[in-house]
Design a protein around this motif. Structure first.
Motif, short mmCIF file in Angstrom:
data_model
loop_
_atom_site.label_atom_id
_atom_site.label_comp_id
_atom_site.label_asym_id
_atom_site.label_seq_id
_atom_site.Cartn_x
_atom_site.Cartn_y
_atom_site.Cartn_z
N SER A 185 11.32 -0.68 -17.65
CA SER A 185 10.22 0.13 -18.16
C SER A 185 9.45 0.76 -17.02
CB SER A 185 9.29 -0.76 -19.00
OG SER A 185 8.14 -0.04 -19.39
N TYR A 186 9.20 -0.02 -15.97
CA TYR A 186 8.51 0.52 -14.78
C TYR A 186 9.30 1.68 -14.17
CZ TYR A 186 7.08 0.70 -9.87
OH TYR A 186 6.68 1.13 -8.63
N LEU A 187 10.62 1.51 -14.06
CA LEU A 187 11.45 2.56 -13.45
C LEU A 187 11.50 3.81 -14.32
CD1 LEU A 187 14.42 0.31 -12.24
CD2 LEU A 187 12.62 1.34 -10.82
N LEU A 188 11.56 3.62 -15.63
CA LEU A 188 11.70 4.77 -16.52
C LEU A 188 10.38 5.50 -16.74
CD1 LEU A 188 14.19 3.20 -19.07
CD2 LEU A 188 14.62 5.23 -17.68
N ILE A 189 9.29 4.75 -16.84
CA ILE A 189 7.98 5.42 -16.96
C ILE A 189 7.68 6.22 -15.70
CG2 ILE A 189 5.49 5.04 -17.20
CD1 ILE A 189 6.20 2.49 -18.77
N GLY A 190 8.05 5.67 -14.55
CA GLY A 190 7.81 6.37 -13.29
C GLY A 190 8.96 7.27 -12.88
N TYR A 191 9.77 7.68 -13.85
CA TYR A 191 10.92 8.53 -13.52
C TYR A 191 10.47 9.81 -12.80
CZ TYR A 191 14.84 11.69 -14.21
OH TYR A 191 15.86 12.60 -14.00
N TYR A 192 9.41 10.42 -13.29
CA TYR A 192 8.85 11.60 -12.60
C TYR A 192 7.88 11.10 -11.53
CZ TYR A 192 10.74 14.24 -16.55
OH TYR A 192 11.57 14.79 -17.50
N PHE A 193 8.41 10.44 -10.51
CA PHE A 193 7.54 9.78 -9.53
C PHE A 193 6.77 10.76 -8.67
CE2 PHE A 193 11.86 9.99 -7.83
CZ PHE A 193 11.66 10.72 -6.67
N ASP A 194 7.11 12.05 -8.73
CA ASP A 194 6.34 13.03 -7.98
C ASP A 194 5.04 13.38 -8.69
OD1 ASP A 194 7.84 14.11 -10.03
OD2 ASP A 194 8.06 16.06 -9.07
N LYS A 195 4.87 12.94 -9.93
CA LYS A 195 3.62 13.14 -10.67
C LYS A 195 2.72 11.92 -10.47
CE LYS A 195 3.64 14.35 -14.89
NZ LYS A 195 4.01 14.38 -16.32
N PRO A 196 1.51 12.11 -9.95
CA PRO A 196 0.60 10.95 -9.78
C PRO A 196 0.36 10.20 -11.08
CG PRO A 196 -0.23 12.87 -8.61
CD PRO A 196 0.93 13.35 -9.42
N ALA A 197 0.25 10.93 -12.19
CA ALA A 197 -0.02 10.27 -13.47
C ALA A 197 1.13 9.35 -13.86
CB ALA A 197 -0.26 11.32 -14.55
#
Length: 738
Positions: A204-216
């Motif tokens: 879940s952590y990896l998939l939620i942060g998939y767009y890791f270039d977005k601070p949000a």
């Protein structure tokens, strides 16, 4: 059945292999075809799960546990349960379950004490963890939901994520997630459940942060990870207490072919803990359900640990559908249903679960009333619907909780994926204030989302109507006096608000005058995904195919489930309930509840008993749904200005809802900021105190070295020669004298 059990290990292994192939070979070799390993592996797991489900359905008429020598002995269909001097005659269905032991994972302690705790003493003897699977009606239903709906979501994701730079990475994460979720469901002990529990948290952590270039997205991923750790801590304590009290963490016992006990199971012991736990440790048994429910509240997003789920919508839409609607968030419900007697014999635990579930149900629904982001509306709706499920298991109706879990997976996945189609077509926009009348732009999606909205709103004869009404039905008979009246009012009011905010979204987005955004959202990812093959610009809406078959086909299948899944447990027929009633967890839970709560409705556990069909509750539930839809139609289609006028008149109320009760701000001010200050203080102590001492210890030896340096190393060759002569003379003197 036995042949299927022998290949059951394929269910978690196939998605893991698919994730490995996609992860290691996707970037260089597979590239845009990285979805194939996941399609094939998750599809294989789905087929295997469905075969086990059908085999389990066929076996429910057979008596006793089945197996290959590792299965537990059958429980009698009728017996007397005794606890604390009370005796209750309980009639139950025959258990149907199968344990497949793959291998012994690890052991510790004296093997002479094998078999768990010593009866009556609670002394811990031998610790043994086996890697194995437990198949019963509950796990068969859960595996079919996880793998079946998971497969449809991976098909949708191939179209939605097309062109993304991290395409292979996304599918590798999906494979890992489904592997972890299947392990959580089919594991035969709490250690495997916890392994899968943490695995879905990591994915879940990896998939939620998939767009890791977005601070949000980064903040949302960290928030989900940290909040879940709070719940997981309580869950871990609960597991430790279970082992400390019962000497085993395996659900049910296993026996050798000669009948000797291989490994004890704690669920059956929990029916009468006094016979297995020392008297001075019984108070710890009472703490176990509370520790475990903290984990359930965190994973299933209940108040006050719900705050991670709405923010998790920063992940790609297929992630929202898979993790935050159909699978991961249901883990807490599954855990409570699996551990039946752990909770069903504790009135305090059940009251807490019911109260938290009912409060969360109403609380999240009120927030959803003022959300304008499509995914946020569905996110808060998910939190609210999970509250219904908690109420279901809390009022001793786990069948109703699991029933709503299954139907909710269909229509909520449908709605999330449908919002993904809208987002795909609206260039990343999800604000319903910036779109209207999309029925001409998205005709197929409009029909499919309408079906999902009807099911979520509990419109008569849809899946949500039957499952939600069953929970309300059991809640209306829970306890005596005003509490059950209040509970019924809370759930009915929430049902009305659910119908209202669901159709507020539908009428705003798909009906009324057409309004289409032509400018992409600033955070719109994948401007090229799914569009390059059409050769159009984004502003060419009239000719652009916004509804490719690869995205619409999964929605059609989910819509079929949203319409007809409710018919598997019609009132008076109880097909699903009768099937789940053969689960050993439901049998043991009913046995415990029958002693603690005399007169408990056996149908809540899928057991046989007298049932009187009452038409009035169904008519009321249907009327509530229609009333909510009607109000939404008036305020958001017929007289849209009236909604704004009403909001203006209720300014104070809308400010509170717009602020979402400022729970996030409270967390930030009371927990996050103090911890951040404490972190800075501790960082300063580490840097200046600890680091200073280390520096001082290293500096002191440098002082004599520096003095020698300035007194002897002056760069004069004759002085160095003189020093050498003196040194040689001293050495010679030492040799000859000593």
């Amino acid at each position: 059945m036995e042949s299927l059990a022998n290949i059951s290990w394929l269910i978690p292994i196939l998605p893991l292999l698919g994730a490995i192939v996609a992860g290691f070979f996707g970037k260089k070799l597979l590239k845009g075809q990285s979805h194939w390993p996941i399609w094939l592996s998750v599809g294989g797991s789905a087929v295997t799960s469905l075969l086990i489900l059908f085999a389990m359905i066929g076996a429910t008429g057979e008596a006793g546990m089945q197996g290959d020598g590792h299965a537990a002995a059958g429980l009698p269909a009728e017996y007397v349960a005794a606890e604390a001097g009370k005796e209750t005659k309980v009639e139950k269905a025959n258990p149907v379950a199968f344990q497949e032991i793959w291998y012994t994972w690890f052991t510790a302690g004296d093997e002479a004490d094998k078999g768990g705790s010593v009866a009556g003493t609670g002394e811990v003897g031998f610790f043994e963890i086996s890697a194995g699977a437990l198949f019963d009606p509950l796990s068969a239903i859960m595996l079919s939901v996880v793998c079946g709906i998971g497969f449809l979501i991976t098909v949708f994701a191939a179209g939605y994520m097309k062109g993304e730079a991290g395409y292979y990475r996304f599918f590798a994460y999906l494979g890992l997630f489904i592997c972890s979720m299947t392990l959580l469901v089919m594991g035969n002990n709490l250690i495997l459940l916890y392994l899968g529990w943490e695995g879905v948290g990591l994915c879940s952590y990896l998939l939620i942060g998939y767009y890791f270039d977005k601070p949000a997205a980064r903040e949302a991923a960290k928030k989900a990870f940290l909040v879940n750790r709070v719940g997981d801590f309580g869950f871990a304590i609960g597991i430790m207490l279970i082992f400390y009290c019962f000497g085993t963490v395996q659900y049910f016992p296993t026996y050798a072919e000669d009948g000797s006990l291989l490994t004890a199971g704690f669920i059956d012991m929990f029916v009468n803990p006094a016979a297995h736990v020392a008297a001075d440790k019984l108070w710890l048994v009472d703490l176990i359900p509370f520790c475990l429910m903290v984990g359930a509240f965190g994973k299933s997003a209940q108040f006050p640990l719900y705050v991670w789920l709405p923010d998790a919508m920063e992940g790609p839409t297929p992630v929202s559908a898979l993790i935050h609607a159909a699978t991961m968030v249901t883990a807490g419900i599954y855990m409570i249903a699996r551990l039946g007697p752990v909770f069903s014999g504790s009135p305090a635990a059940l009251y807490t679960i019911t109260a938290v579930g009912a409060f969360t149900c109403l609380f999240a629904a009120t927030i959803a009333l003022r959300q304008f982001d499509l995914k946020k509306v569905f996110a808060y709706s998910t939190v609210s619907q999970l509250g219904y499920m908690f109420v279901g298991v809390g009022v001793l109706a786990p069948v109703a909780g699991v029933f709503h879990l299954a139907t909710h997976a269909f229509f909520k996945a449908l709605l999330f994926l449908g919002s993904g189609v809208v987002m795909h077509a609206m260039l990343g926009h999800l604000d319903m204030r910036k779109m209207s009348g999309l029925k001409h732009q998205l005709p197929k999606t409009r029909i499919l989302i309408l079906i999902g909205c009807l099911a979520l709103a509990g419109f008569p004869l849809t899946a949500g109507y039957f499952s939600k009404d069953e929970i309300i039905h059991y809640a209306s008979y829970a306890g005596d006096g005003w509490p059950k009246t209040v509970l019924w009012l809370v759930l009915s009011l929430t049902a009305f608000m659910t119908a209202y905010y669901t159709f507020r979204l539908y009428f705003r987005v798909f009906e009324g005058p057409e309004q289409v955004s032509s400018e992409p959202h600033p955070d719109h990812h994948g401007d090229d995904h799914g569009h390059d093959d059409h050769g159009h610009g984004h502003d060419d809406h009239a000719h652009h195919n916004h509804e490719p078959w690869i995205m619409i086909a999964p929605l059609v299948l989910l819509a079929v489930g949203a319409l007809f899944a409710g018919f598997v447990n019609l009132p008076g027929v109880h097909t699903l309930g009768n099937f789940l009633g053969h689960s050993p967890s439901f049998l043991a839970g009913y046995e415990k509840a029958a002693v603690a709560f005399p007169g408990v409705d056996p149908h809540g556990f899928g057991q046989h008993g007298e049932y009187k069909f009452k038409l009035l509750p169904f008519l009321i539930a249907g009327a509530i749904s229609v009333a909510g839809i009607g109000l939404a139609w008036f305020l958001h289609l017929n007289e849209r200005g009236a909604a704004d006028n009403l909001a203006g008149k209720l300014r104070g109320f809308t400010v509170v809802l717009d602020g979402k009760y400022w729970v996030d701000q409270v967390y930030q001010g009371v927990i996050v900021e103090p911890l951040r200050v404490l972190g800075k203080v501790l960082g300063g102590v580490d840097k200046y105190v600890v680091g200073g001492l280390v520096w001082l210890i290293a500096f002191l030896p440098q002082i004599p070295a520096y003095l020698m340096k300035v007194t002897t190393q002056q760069g004069y060759l004759q002085r160095y020669a003189y020093a050498m002569l003196v040194g040689v003379a001293v050495i010679l003197l030492a040799v000859f004298v000593f």
